[in-house]
Design an enzyme around this catalytic site. Structure first.
Site, PDB file in Angstrom:
ATOM      1  N   GLU A  36       2.632   5.040  -3.965  1.00 35.77           N
ATOM      2  CA  GLU A  36       2.602   5.995  -5.104  1.00 35.77           C
ATOM      3  C   GLU A  36       3.920   6.759  -5.237  1.00 35.77           C
ATOM      4  O   GLU A  36       4.250   7.119  -6.370  1.00 35.77           O
ATOM      5  CB  GLU A  36       1.427   6.958  -4.925  1.00 35.77           C
ATOM      6  N   ASP A  66       0.864  -1.188   0.000  1.00 38.27           N
ATOM      7  CA  ASP A  66       0.000   0.000   0.000  1.00 38.27           C
ATOM      8  C   ASP A  66       0.901   1.238   0.000  1.00 38.27           C
ATOM      9  O   ASP A  66       2.124   1.130   0.162  1.00 38.27           O
ATOM     10  CB  ASP A  66      -0.855  -0.059   1.273  1.00 38.27           C
ATOM     11  N   ASP A  84      -8.998   3.577  -2.475  1.00 40.79           N
ATOM     12  CA  ASP A  84      -9.986   3.993  -1.474  1.00 40.79           C
ATOM     13  C   ASP A  84     -11.269   4.532  -2.089  1.00 40.79           C
ATOM     14  O   ASP A  84     -11.493   5.744  -2.156  1.00 40.79           O
ATOM     15  CB  ASP A  84      -9.375   5.040  -0.540  1.00 40.79           C
TER      16      ASP A  84
END
Ligand code: MIG
Length: 828
Positions: free
Chosen positions: A440, A437, A513
């Site tokens: 980015e 997770d 999300d």
């Protein structure tokens, strides 16, 4: 002039205006210059366009054209794929790509032709034209259909701050041209009329049309007049795509740096384009079978007892489940590769008990490593200089869950190897999969790393401007490769949030999300289809919506759609109510159970479809336009898809919806629920009570089915059910079988079965052929024949009469025979 913040403008009218302006200023300034001022001869920074190609030279598969200063390289990759590169002052960057680790090694034959007007590089399938007058590059097929052509010559602008160039390519857009692809964009399926940006972003609770999102997949498919082609702009910098948004006659793509390098990928079918894109960037490896089951996640299930309660809840409620996830709270102060002694005092025992009960445990691992000299991961990374540094040599520090963190430079192969080895402890503890997770990368407050962070980039160096979009992909690559090593011959399961083209070689993805709204259900449906045609077939949404509260109806509709997502996981944020498939009471629990059971029944079908993806590059979900690209209306259909090529899935996307319009592509279809046969090439209305999501099966299909189990491998398969759907034209189906958890398939240990079904008014024939070295343990098939237009009087299998045929009230017929059959005839 710095354009780092502003979107450079691809409109040539505006460009010319700017150009003139700058020249005027230059003239004014000249008056103040001394005669011997050396700066006088420096040209102002403006966009530069290719001039006229005056020369060509050839070396192997590469042909070079030059305008005296800039150079263009045309590389013939395959008969269908040509790569174009531009070097503003004739110096190409060293060839290196994270997306395309190796160009396909195929023999290609091409010729270079020249006439008054143009040079032509011709393969047996396509021509690449280089126009002499203005360096316009275009592509055509052997029917002389121009599929793609420059609207202005390729151009660039110097970046004085960072070095290098902003690079631009602008192509003509046809009246009815449609565009698809680009990964996870949260917008309509057809991208015509949109301008989009690639810059991996943590987009919590993103909204419709929000851009950019978590992934950068600079690949799009154009479809015009029944001919498709693809453009893969392999550039990792912040990149932009304009699909006839600014100017309805133009499509442009450009980037803040790097090389103007793109692959033209010919169709003519969208499927050909996607397969060839996979040829360049690879496919997903085969997943472990359990990864295709249902997975349950939450932020977070803790302490240990909670995890056990949830796991038991599945078994008590008789709802199948294979995977349970531990989100960040399992760690000790969010330190990666540690366990909270308070919440998980004995993880090995817990994981073993879960495994005993049929659950695989997946844990989250983020990239941020807590700055803490008493934490071995930090200490090692610091000693070995594995963390990213700023340009002026300070470490890149930022706040994420663990507090102040530093971040491994995953673009360094040595760091990746180190990172991979860090998983030995987790693997030893019994962890079966890893969830990456925040890659980015996400940083609280600032969003991400600053541009000046330096990266090793596999020896090719770069600032964060270049490495940002591949950071997450390289993280999950390190994770996957480490797990693969630790798990010996077992298939690892990985899931990542961020990614770049080619990330499919290392991981599955989820869409991030999302929100518990009907709009997000609709959006997720589009995003998964889009990811599928953009190379990332193994994808899913957070079922139920990550943030916000779904009611029972929304959750159930999401489970229904999720049953047909290649990756099926429910997930929710910590501040929401309990969200397990039984949390909403009846009738929801029973319906959720029934659909999750359907997921498990269809696992051999999904697994075979996965093989088709892995081996041959077919996407798992296929939007309607891919079924029938010649029908213009289909370019705008976005809420139905096929799962593999046999099952049409029509999710119900509105609250209280009692009926739904469904478009059936041409051919004959069976309503999965009622077994009614329906002619395709039309829209029909079907009822959608809460317990039904419309599903249609293509006539002629053989759909393999497993018995329902509470988890994959719960019991030995004793018999595989084959659901046969009568057809009066010939249809082929596949079944892929292997051990389900090793890499033996890479040594050809698998079985590929092909079924051919064809019927007429008096007879239905089913043929089977097999290839491969694997022998499944079960002995027989249980056939169920649907849609027979006659009552069978006898069934002959490999020349022998089948003794027992049972007939059902719904006019289906069942019988058994050996799995090794060659031909079965069912007679009127
Ligand atoms: O800042 O790990 O998208 O799935 O549950 C939030 C906690 C970090 C974001 C992920 C979400 C996950 C959550 N994470």
């Amino acid at each position: 002039m710095s354009m780092a913040e502003n979107v450079p403008d691809p409109n040539p009218e505006l460009l010319t205006a700017k150009l003139l302006q700058v020249e005027e200023i230059a003239v004014d300034e000249e008056e103040f210059h001394h005669l011997n001022n050396p700066a006088e001869s420096i040209k102002p920074i403006v966009k530069k366009y290719l001039g006229t190609p005056n020369h060509s030279e050839q070396s192997g598969n590469k042909i070079f054209f030059s305008d005296g200063d800039a150079k263009v390289e045309i590389l013939v990759v395959t008969n269908e794929i040509i790569r174009v590169r531009l070097a503003p002052h004739s110096v190409f960057l060293e060839e290196f790509s994270y997306a395309v680790p190796q160009l396909p090694q195929r023999h290609v034959e091409f010729t270079l032709l020249e006439n008054d007007k143009e040079y032509i590089v011709a393969t047996p399938v396509i021509n690449c034209h280089i126009r002499k007058q203005d360096f316009f590059i275009s592509f055509s097929d052997k029917n002389d259909t121009i599929t793609s052509s420059d609207a202005v010559p390729m151009h660039w602008e110097e970046n004085t701050q960072f070095g290098g160039y902003y690079v631009f390519c602008t192509k003509t857009c046809q009246e009815q041209e449609s565009f698809f692809g680009l990964g996870d964009k949260a917008t309509e399926f057809n991208l015509r009329g949109k301008r989009l940006k690639n810059w991996n972003t943590d987009a919590y609770s993103f909204s419709f049309n929000q851009d950019p999102l978590y992934r950068s997949i600079p690949f799009y498919i154009s479809l015009n007049d029944n001919v498709a082609h693809g453009i893969f702009f392999d550039n990792t910098f912040k990149a932009y795509f304009d699909f006839a948004a600014e100017d309805r006659n133009r499509t442009s793509f450009w980037a803040d740096g790097g090389e103007l390098q793109y692959y033209y990928i010919h169709g003519p079918h969208m499927m050909d384009v996607v397969k060839n894109y996979h040829l360049l960037t690879g496919t997903h490896p085969m997943p472990p079978l359990w990864a295709l089951g249902y997975h349950q996640c939450r932020w977070s299930y803790y302490p240990e007892n909670k995890v056990r309660v949830i796991a038991n809840g599945f078994r008590q409620n008789r709802i199948p489940c294979d995977g349970i996830y531990l989100d960040i709270d399992y760690m000790d102060g969010y330190r990666c590769f540690t366990w909270s002694p308070k919440y998980f005092p004995n993880p090995k025992k817990m994981i073993a008990d879960l495994a005993e009960n049929g659950f695989k445990t997946v844990v989250i691992i983020d990239p941020g490593i807590r700055v803490d000299d008493n934490y071995w991961v930090f200490k090692e990374g610091k000693e070995k200089k594995y963390f990213c540094r700023r340009c002026d040599d300070y470490f890149m520090e930022g706040h994420v869950w663990p507090g102040r963190c530093q971040f491994p430079d995953f673009t360094n192969p040595e760091v990746r190897a180190w990172w991979g080895d860090l998983f030995d402890g987790l693997v030893e503890t019994g962890v079966a999969g890893v969830w990456n997770d925040m890659n980015e990368p996400a940083v609280f407050g600032s969003g991400s790393f600053p541009d000046d962070v330096r990266h090793q980039y596999d020896g090719y160096r770069g600032s964060h401007r270049k490495a940002h979009n591949v950071y997450g992909m390289q993280m999950v690559r390190a994770t996957y490769e480490g797990l693969r090593k630790q798990l010996k011959n077992k298939r690892p399961f990985t899931i990542t949030r961020a990614g770049y083209a080619g990330v499919q070689r290392y991981s599955s993805v989820w869409t991030g999300d999302n929100v518990a709204t009907w709009e997000h259900l609709k959006l997720g449906n589009i995003q998964l289809q889009r990811l599928s045609v953009s190379g990332i077939s193994f994808c899913g949404t957070d079922i139920g919506g990550f943030s916000g509260e779904p009611d029972g109806e929304l959750f159930t509709r999401w489970i229904q759609m999720g049953t047909f997502s290649p990756f099926m996981r429910a997930h929710s944020a910590g501040d929401t109510k309990e969200r397990e498939p039984w949390s909403f009471g009846e009738p929801f629990t029973s319906i959720n159970r029934r659909f999750i059971e359907l997921r498990y029944r269809l696992i051999p079908y999904l697994y075979s479809t996965f093989w088709e993806h892995h081996r041959y590059g077919f996407p798992i979900l296929r939007p309607v336009v891919m079924q029938e690209q010649d029908v213009l209306m289909n370019h705008f259909r976005q809420d139905e898809f096929t799962y593999g090529d046999k099952i049409l899935v029509c999710p119900v996307l509105h609250p209280g919806q009692q009926t739904r319009n469904v478009y059936l592509p041409k051919g004959k279809w069976y309503n999965f629920w009622t077994l009614d046969m329906v002619e395709g090439a039309q829209e029909i209305t079907v009822p959608t009570p809460l317990d039904i999501m419309p599903l249609f099966v293509k006539a002629g299909s053989v759909i393999p089915e497993y018995p329902v189990m509470q988890y994959t491998g719960e019991t030995e398969i004793e018999e595989v059910k084959l659901n046969i759907y009568y057809s009066d034209y010939e249809v082929k189906s596949f079944l892929f079988e292997d051990y389900g958890e090793t890499f033996a398939y890479e040594q050809d240990i698998y079985l590929e079965k092909k079924f051919v079904v064809k019927g007429d008014e008096r007879k239905l024939t089913i043929k089977q052929t097999m290839e491969g070295l694997y022998t499944p343990r079960y002995e027989g098939y249980h056939f169920k024949v649907n849609g027979l237009p006659f009552v069978p009087s006898r069934i002959v299998a490999d020349g022998k009469e089948v003794p027992t045929i049972s007939s059902n009230a719904d006019k289906t017929y069942e019988f058994k025979f050996t799995k090794n059959f060659k031909q079965i005839e069912i007679y009127k």
